[in-house]
Each structure stands twice: as structure tokens, then as C-alpha cells.
Design a protein around this motif. Structure first.
Motif, PDB file in Angstrom:
ATOM      1  N   ILE A 207       0.859  -1.177   0.000  1.00 17.88           N
ATOM      2  CA  ILE A 207       0.000   0.000   0.000  1.00 17.88           C
ATOM      3  C   ILE A 207       0.899   1.232   0.000  1.00 17.88           C
ATOM      4  O   ILE A 207       1.264   1.742   1.057  1.00 17.88           O
ATOM      5  N   PRO A 208       1.276   1.720  -1.190  1.00 13.21           N
ATOM      6  CA  PRO A 208       2.197   2.854  -1.260  1.00 13.21           C
ATOM      7  C   PRO A 208       1.567   4.194  -0.871  1.00 13.21           C
ATOM      8  O   PRO A 208       2.254   5.094  -0.423  1.00 13.21           O
ATOM      9  N   ASP A 209       0.262   4.329  -1.036  1.00 18.79           N
ATOM     10  CA  ASP A 209      -0.421   5.599  -0.726  1.00 18.79           C
ATOM     11  C   ASP A 209      -1.567   5.319   0.246  1.00 18.79           C
ATOM     12  O   ASP A 209      -2.678   4.972  -0.165  1.00 18.79           O
ATOM     13  N   SER A 210      -1.291   5.457   1.541  1.00 18.43           N
ATOM     14  CA  SER A 210      -2.296   5.104   2.541  1.00 18.43           C
ATOM     15  C   SER A 210      -3.508   6.040   2.504  1.00 18.43           C
ATOM     16  O   SER A 210      -4.620   5.612   2.800  1.00 18.43           O
ATOM     17  N   ALA A 211      -3.310   7.293   2.119  1.00 19.69           N
ATOM     18  CA  ALA A 211      -4.442   8.225   2.034  1.00 19.69           C
ATOM     19  C   ALA A 211      -5.435   7.773   0.957  1.00 19.69           C
ATOM     20  O   ALA A 211      -6.647   7.766   1.188  1.00 19.69           O
ATOM     21  N   SER A 212      -4.933   7.379  -0.190  1.00 20.68           N
ATOM     22  CA  SER A 212      -5.808   6.885  -1.264  1.00 20.68           C
ATOM     23  C   SER A 212      -6.455   5.567  -0.868  1.00 20.68           C
ATOM     24  O   SER A 212      -7.617   5.317  -1.182  1.00 20.68           O
ATOM     25  N   ALA A 213      -5.706   4.728  -0.171  1.00 19.67           N
ATOM     26  CA  ALA A 213      -6.240   3.442   0.271  1.00 19.67           C
ATOM     27  C   ALA A 213      -7.361   3.646   1.285  1.00 19.67           C
ATOM     28  O   ALA A 213      -8.398   2.972   1.220  1.00 19.67           O
ATOM     29  N   LYS A 214      -7.196   4.583   2.202  1.00 17.31           N
ATOM     30  CA  LYS A 214      -8.254   4.887   3.175  1.00 17.31           C
ATOM     31  C   LYS A 214      -9.492   5.417   2.462  1.00 17.31           C
ATOM     32  O   LYS A 214     -10.620   5.046   2.786  1.00 17.31           O
ATOM     33  N   ASN A 215      -9.283   6.269   1.475  1.00 14.79           N
ATOM     34  CA  ASN A 215     -10.399   6.797   0.698  1.00 14.79           C
ATOM     35  C   ASN A 215     -11.142   5.666  -0.012  1.00 14.79           C
ATOM     36  O   ASN A 215     -12.378   5.648  -0.054  1.00 14.79           O
ATOM     37  N   ALA A 216     -10.402   4.717  -0.559  1.00  6.87           N
ATOM     38  CA  ALA A 216     -11.031   3.574  -1.232  1.00  6.87           C
ATOM     39  C   ALA A 216     -11.842   2.745  -0.246  1.00  6.87           C
ATOM     40  O   ALA A 216     -12.956   2.306  -0.555  1.00  6.87           O
ATOM     41  N   LEU A 217     -11.298   2.532   0.944  1.00  4.98           N
ATOM     42  CA  LEU A 217     -12.026   1.753   1.947  1.00  4.98           C
ATOM     43  C   LEU A 217     -13.321   2.435   2.372  1.00  4.98           C
ATOM     44  O   LEU A 217     -14.307   1.754   2.657  1.00  4.98           O
ATOM     45  N   THR A 218     -13.337   3.750   2.410  1.00  4.61           N
ATOM     46  CA  THR A 218     -14.562   4.442   2.807  1.00  4.61           C
ATOM     47  C   THR A 218     -15.666   4.278   1.769  1.00  4.61           C
ATOM     48  O   THR A 218     -16.839   4.243   2.115  1.00  4.61           O
ATOM     49  N   SER A 219     -15.297   4.133   0.506  1.00  2.00           N
ATOM     50  CA  SER A 219     -16.317   4.001  -0.532  1.00  2.00           C
ATOM     51  C   SER A 219     -16.604   2.550  -0.921  1.00  2.00           C
ATOM     52  O   SER A 219     -17.708   2.241  -1.357  1.00  2.00           O
ATOM     53  N   ILE A 220     -15.624   1.669  -0.750  1.00  2.12           N
ATOM     54  CA  ILE A 220     -15.800   0.280  -1.181  1.00  2.12           C
ATOM     55  C   ILE A 220     -16.184  -0.627  -0.009  1.00  2.12           C
ATOM     56  O   ILE A 220     -17.067  -1.444  -0.135  1.00  2.12           O
ATOM     57  N   SER A 221     -15.500  -0.520   1.085  1.00  2.00           N
ATOM     58  CA  SER A 221     -15.596  -1.318   2.310  1.00  2.00           C
ATOM     59  C   SER A 221     -14.588  -2.461   2.273  1.00  2.00           C
ATOM     60  O   SER A 221     -14.278  -3.012   1.214  1.00  2.00           O
ATOM     61  N   TYR A 222     -14.110  -2.771   3.434  1.00  2.00           N
ATOM     62  CA  TYR A 222     -13.069  -3.797   3.600  1.00  2.00           C
ATOM     63  C   TYR A 222     -13.539  -5.148   3.063  1.00  2.00           C
ATOM     64  O   TYR A 222     -12.857  -5.803   2.297  1.00  2.00           O
ATOM     65  N   TYR A 223     -14.730  -5.571   3.459  1.00  2.00           N
ATOM     66  CA  TYR A 223     -15.198  -6.914   3.099  1.00  2.00           C
ATOM     67  C   TYR A 223     -15.506  -7.035   1.612  1.00  2.00           C
ATOM     68  O   TYR A 223     -15.273  -8.087   1.011  1.00  2.00           O
ATOM     69  N   ALA A 224     -16.010  -5.986   0.999  1.00  2.00           N
ATOM     70  CA  ALA A 224     -16.233  -6.021  -0.450  1.00  2.00           C
ATOM     71  C   ALA A 224     -14.882  -6.096  -1.181  1.00  2.00           C
ATOM     72  O   ALA A 224     -14.749  -6.794  -2.189  1.00  2.00           O
ATOM     73  N   LEU A 225     -13.893  -5.403  -0.641  1.00  2.00           N
ATOM     74  CA  LEU A 225     -12.568  -5.406  -1.261  1.00  2.00           C
ATOM     75  C   LEU A 225     -11.912  -6.779  -1.180  1.00  2.00           C
ATOM     76  O   LEU A 225     -11.468  -7.322  -2.182  1.00  2.00           O
ATOM     77  N   ILE A 226     -11.855  -7.362   0.014  1.00  2.00           N
ATOM     78  CA  ILE A 226     -11.164  -8.648   0.149  1.00  2.00           C
ATOM     79  C   ILE A 226     -12.003  -9.813  -0.358  1.00  2.00           C
ATOM     80  O   ILE A 226     -11.466 -10.846  -0.708  1.00  2.00           O
TER      81      ILE A 226
END
Length: 50
Positions: A27-46
Motif C-alpha cells: 500500500i504505497p499511498d495510505s491516504a488513497s487506500a483509506k479513501n477507497a475503503l470508505t467508498s468500497i468497504s473492507y469486506y467487499a474489497l477482500i
């Protein structure tokens, strides 16, 4: 009937740490990753739902 375990609440930072350590994600850009988690959700991602 088996009892389901309750999963602990994790902050977005904790979720990113879990993804990096348990799933071996880079995860090179944690800010972008956090933004993605807010819109996608952890469980949908994994789970591959998104």
C-alpha cells in the motif's frame, strides 16, 4: 446451532495494517487506500465483490 464469533471493530488505519500484514498487500499511498475503503468497504474489497 454453532455460535458465530463477533469480529472486532477496526479503524481504517487498522484495516490497512491488516491488509498489509495478513494479505501481504503493498500500500504505497495510505491516504488513497483509506479513501477507497470508505467508498468500497473492507469486506467487499477482500471478498472480490467490487
Amino acid at each position: 446451532m454453532p455460535r458465530q464469533s463477533i469480529k472486532p471493530f477496526l479503524t481504517y488505519s487498522q484495516q490497512l495494517t491488516k491488509l498489509a500484514e495478513d494479505k501481504k498487500l503493498l500500500i504505497p499511498d495510505s491516504a488513497s487506500a483509506k479513501n477507497a475503503l470508505t467508498s468500497i468497504s473492507y469486506y467487499a474489497l477482500i471478498g472480490g465483490y467490487k
